[in-house]
Design a protein around this motif. Structure first.
Motif, PDB file in Angstrom:
ATOM      1  N   THR A 124     -78.736 -51.970 -62.555  1.00 45.88           N
ATOM      2  CA  THR A 124     -78.660 -51.871 -61.092  1.00 45.88           C
ATOM      3  C   THR A 124     -79.476 -52.980 -60.432  1.00 45.88           C
ATOM      4  O   THR A 124     -79.013 -53.643 -59.508  1.00 45.88           O
ATOM      5  CB  THR A 124     -79.152 -50.499 -60.616  1.00 45.88           C
ATOM      6  OG1 THR A 124     -78.405 -49.475 -61.275  1.00 45.88           O
ATOM      7  CG2 THR A 124     -78.975 -50.346 -59.110  1.00 45.88           C
ATOM      8  N   ASN A 174     -74.113 -49.739 -59.167  1.00 48.60           N
ATOM      9  CA  ASN A 174     -75.082 -50.502 -59.964  1.00 48.60           C
ATOM     10  C   ASN A 174     -75.227 -51.931 -59.464  1.00 48.60           C
ATOM     11  O   ASN A 174     -75.324 -52.879 -60.260  1.00 48.60           O
ATOM     12  CB  ASN A 174     -74.691 -50.506 -61.446  1.00 48.60           C
ATOM     13  CG  ASN A 174     -74.574 -49.111 -62.035  1.00 48.60           C
ATOM     14  OD1 ASN A 174     -73.564 -48.762 -62.620  1.00 48.60           O
ATOM     15  ND2 ASN A 174     -75.590 -48.293 -61.853  1.00 48.60           N
ATOM     16  N   MET A 194     -81.726 -41.349 -56.603  1.00 48.96           N
ATOM     17  CA  MET A 194     -81.159 -42.694 -56.764  1.00 48.96           C
ATOM     18  C   MET A 194     -81.065 -43.061 -58.246  1.00 48.96           C
ATOM     19  O   MET A 194     -80.086 -43.668 -58.687  1.00 48.96           O
ATOM     20  CB  MET A 194     -82.014 -43.716 -56.006  1.00 48.96           C
ATOM     21  CG  MET A 194     -81.882 -43.634 -54.488  1.00 48.96           C
ATOM     22  SD  MET A 194     -83.081 -44.679 -53.617  1.00 48.96           S
ATOM     23  CE  MET A 194     -82.466 -46.315 -54.031  1.00 48.96           C
ATOM     24  N   SER A 195     -82.077 -42.683 -59.017  1.00 52.04           N
ATOM     25  CA  SER A 195     -82.065 -42.948 -60.456  1.00 52.04           C
ATOM     26  C   SER A 195     -80.900 -42.229 -61.129  1.00 52.04           C
ATOM     27  O   SER A 195     -80.210 -42.793 -61.980  1.00 52.04           O
ATOM     28  CB  SER A 195     -83.389 -42.501 -61.092  1.00 52.04           C
ATOM     29  OG  SER A 195     -84.494 -43.172 -60.514  1.00 52.04           O
ATOM     30  N   THR A 243     -77.092 -47.705 -49.446  1.00 50.30           N
ATOM     31  CA  THR A 243     -77.950 -47.432 -50.598  1.00 50.30           C
ATOM     32  C   THR A 243     -77.208 -46.620 -51.648  1.00 50.30           C
ATOM     33  O   THR A 243     -77.285 -46.905 -52.845  1.00 50.30           O
ATOM     34  CB  THR A 243     -79.216 -46.680 -50.157  1.00 50.30           C
ATOM     35  OG1 THR A 243     -79.935 -47.479 -49.211  1.00 50.30           O
ATOM     36  CG2 THR A 243     -80.113 -46.361 -51.337  1.00 50.30           C
ATOM     37  N   MET A 288     -77.675 -43.958 -60.262  1.00 47.52           N
ATOM     38  CA  MET A 288     -77.491 -45.169 -61.074  1.00 47.52           C
ATOM     39  C   MET A 288     -76.875 -44.818 -62.427  1.00 47.52           C
ATOM     40  O   MET A 288     -75.950 -45.500 -62.895  1.00 47.52           O
ATOM     41  CB  MET A 288     -78.837 -45.866 -61.296  1.00 47.52           C
ATOM     42  CG  MET A 288     -79.505 -46.457 -60.065  1.00 47.52           C
ATOM     43  SD  MET A 288     -81.156 -47.071 -60.506  1.00 47.52           S
ATOM     44  CE  MET A 288     -81.911 -47.219 -58.881  1.00 47.52           C
ATOM     45  N   CYS A 348     -76.281 -47.921 -55.423  1.00 46.53           N
ATOM     46  CA  CYS A 348     -76.757 -47.239 -56.632  1.00 46.53           C
ATOM     47  C   CYS A 348     -75.608 -46.872 -57.570  1.00 46.53           C
ATOM     48  O   CYS A 348     -75.659 -47.155 -58.763  1.00 46.53           O
ATOM     49  CB  CYS A 348     -77.531 -45.980 -56.265  1.00 46.53           C
ATOM     50  SG  CYS A 348     -79.167 -46.280 -55.582  1.00 46.53           S
ATOM     51  N   ASN A 365     -80.388 -54.161 -51.574  1.00 44.51           N
ATOM     52  CA  ASN A 365     -81.164 -53.189 -50.808  1.00 44.51           C
ATOM     53  C   ASN A 365     -81.371 -53.668 -49.383  1.00 44.51           C
ATOM     54  O   ASN A 365     -81.751 -54.810 -49.148  1.00 44.51           O
ATOM     55  CB  ASN A 365     -82.525 -52.972 -51.481  1.00 44.51           C
ATOM     56  CG  ASN A 365     -83.433 -52.089 -50.649  1.00 44.51           C
ATOM     57  OD1 ASN A 365     -83.003 -51.065 -50.137  1.00 44.51           O
ATOM     58  ND2 ASN A 365     -84.681 -52.490 -50.510  1.00 44.51           N
ATOM     59  N   SER A 370     -83.264 -48.401 -63.335  1.00 45.65           N
ATOM     60  CA  SER A 370     -82.623 -49.508 -62.631  1.00 45.65           C
ATOM     61  C   SER A 370     -82.361 -50.665 -63.577  1.00 45.65           C
ATOM     62  O   SER A 370     -81.362 -51.373 -63.443  1.00 45.65           O
ATOM     63  CB  SER A 370     -83.509 -49.964 -61.465  1.00 45.65           C
ATOM     64  OG  SER A 370     -82.915 -51.019 -60.748  1.00 45.65           O
TER      65      SER A 370
END
Length: 496
Positions: free
Chosen positions: A118, A450, A470-471, A443, A474, A447, A454, A113
């Motif tokens: 992000t 970036n 999610m990672s 969400t 991103m 993501c 939330n 993140s």
């Protein structure tokens, strides 16, 4: 014809990754100094151990023997896609050693993140977090804002080859990659030079304001990178009107194409800047969206309390907050001046739309980029015209120049994949535990663009697989789809 495996020069990829890890280890010494400054012994030891481990691994990879130092297009894509993951993996160490994140998945999420700018966090309470970690979070965003690879190109002239050009094209965002200097290393240096100038100017402006020096520096790093990590749980509680206005101006500025700003120094530069179509659209979207959100906030106030709530102060506050949140969303920064959820899903949905648009290509902003929106709109207009005049030949033109058809096709493909990826990931998030479909979609959009805004309650408690996905999203968003997704195609590894 039989396919054969394409020979990829893995040793040169490993050597450059090793060099980049040595650079990351050097950056880790800065939060170590912050720990010493604030008397945080545990934080200093954590970053010392992290820097040593990163440096040792980097040195080992850098000395991998190689017979061929040539880097081609495939190696460029592979290196660019992998190095962001490697940086994030080693960035886990400070979080783990300080005890901020003892869960590896959570630490990886926090690291990714940061480097992808992000700005979404799994830390529930930032108050007990050491200053060194708060600074490292902001610094990781600053490193990732202009780009890990681009920094390397700027400081290592040896990469000024076809391989360096491939690296430049793989990391710098946009439809096309125009270099305003003949050597790619010079282009990288000029872009990083402007980035440093923005950083110094903003830091000075924030330090003379009500914000404390440490908070000012951290928010400077998060702003110019359009990252959004803060030093407090709620940015709105920290920022004052002066800081908001300064940060808002720099968020907008960092959403402008860096090459366009640098070109101002050339002949007719200011004229080109003022007549730039993309800049006009970017400004227009910000203005229109801000007016819509301001109108929505005023409507709700009047509906709840009557016209008695109206005053010049209220109108000014609403207008500034609306502009701030709009600029924050379109540039993918993620700071929130107000709790926009209290104004209903309309404001959230409106911000989600501008999150999709994004800033200008060649900036630190995320999203699909306003440049692509313009190409798509003009191409759709041409297609409608062709329905009535099928024999006509229509070209997409921007600033008087024809956009080649292959670039138009690439834009259509990009936006199609971008939307498809958002929908698929939203469905997966919904399936894995984010029960509200709108929250799952928001969400996913946050993501891949970036942004980092939330609206999910207790994000740290969601399924670990959601955090991993999610990672990945991103990273895919930061490198604009193709650089990462091409690694999963058979054509990348084989030749026809």
């Amino acid at each position: 014809m039989r396919k054969h495996t394409h020979h990829i020069n893995f040793p040169i990829v490993l050597r450059i990754i090793g060099l980049l890890l040595l650079i990351e280890a050097g950056f880790m010494l800065l939060p170590l100094l912050v720990s010493l400054l604030y008397g945080e012994r545990d934080g200093a030891l954590a970053f010392l151990y992290s820097a040593l481990a990163t440096a040792v691994c980097g040195a080992g990879l850098y000395h991998v023997p190689t017979r061929n130092s040539r880097m081609r297009r495939r190696e460029g894509f592979l290196l660019t896609g992998v190095v962001w993951i490697v940086f994030s993996l080693f960035s886990i160490l400070p979080f783990y050693f300080t005890g901020v994140h003892t869960n590896i998945v959570n630490a990886f999420f926090e690291s990714m993140s940061g480097f992808t700018t992000t700005g979404m966090t799994l830390i529930k309470d930032l108050n007990p977090v050491p200053h060194s970690i708060l600074f490292w979070r902001a610094l990781s965003q600053w490193i990732g804002g202009m780009g890990i690879i681009l920094f390397t190109l700027a400081v290592i002239p040896m990469l000024n080859t076809k391989g360096g050009i491939a690296l430049f094209n793989a990391e710098v965002t946009g439809i096309s990659h125009e270099r305003f200097r003949p050597r790619v290393s010079e282009t990288a240096m000029w872009m990083w030079g402007l980035y440093l100038l923005y950083t110094v100017l903003l830091a000075l402006l924030l330090c003379v304001g009500p914000m404390g020096t440490f908070d000012a520096i951290c928010h400077t790093l998060s702003t110019v990178s359009t990252g959004g990590f803060s030093t407090v749980n709620d940015y709105a509680q920290l920022a004052d009107m002066y800081s908001n206005c300064v940060i808002m101006a720099f968020m907008f500025l960092c959403g402008v194409n860096f090459a366009l700003v640098l070109a101002v120094g050339k002949r007719n530069g200011w004229k080109a800047l003022k007549s730039n179509t993309t800049l006009k659209w970017y400004t227009m979207v910000v203005v229109i969206t801000s007016l819509i959100i301001t109108a929505r906030m005023l409507y709700q106030d009047i509906y709840a309390n009557g016209t008695s709530v109206l005053s010049n102060q209220v109108l000014t506050n609403h207008a500034i907050n609306a502009v701030f949140d709009t600029v924050s969303a379109i540039t993918s920064t993620g700071f929130a001046a107000i709790d926009f959820e209290k104004y209903g899903t309309f404001v959230s949905f409106t911000l989600m739309v501008v999150m999709f648009f994004g800033g200008m290509a060649g900036s630190t902003a995320g999203g699909a980029k306003i440049d692509r929106m313009i190409v798509m709109v003009k191409n759709i207009r041409n297609e409608f015209y062709k329905v009535l005049h099928p024999n006509s030949v229509m070209m997409v033109r921007i600033d008087g120049r024809v956009v080649p058809q292959f670039l138009v096709s690439r834009v259509v493909a990009f936006l199609s994949i971008f939307i498809f990826y958002i929908v698929v990931m939203a469905l997966l998030y919904n399936f894995l535990g984010i029960s509200n479909p709108f929250d799952a979609f928001f969400t996913s959009m946050s993501c891949i663009s970036n942004v980092g805004l939330n609206i999910v309650d207790n994000l740290a408690d969601i399924h670990p697989l959601v955090k991993v996905l999610m990672s990945v999203e991103m990273l895919v968003g930061r490198l604009e789809l193709f650089t990462v997704l091409v690694l999963f195609t058979r054509g990348f590894w084989t030749d026809d």
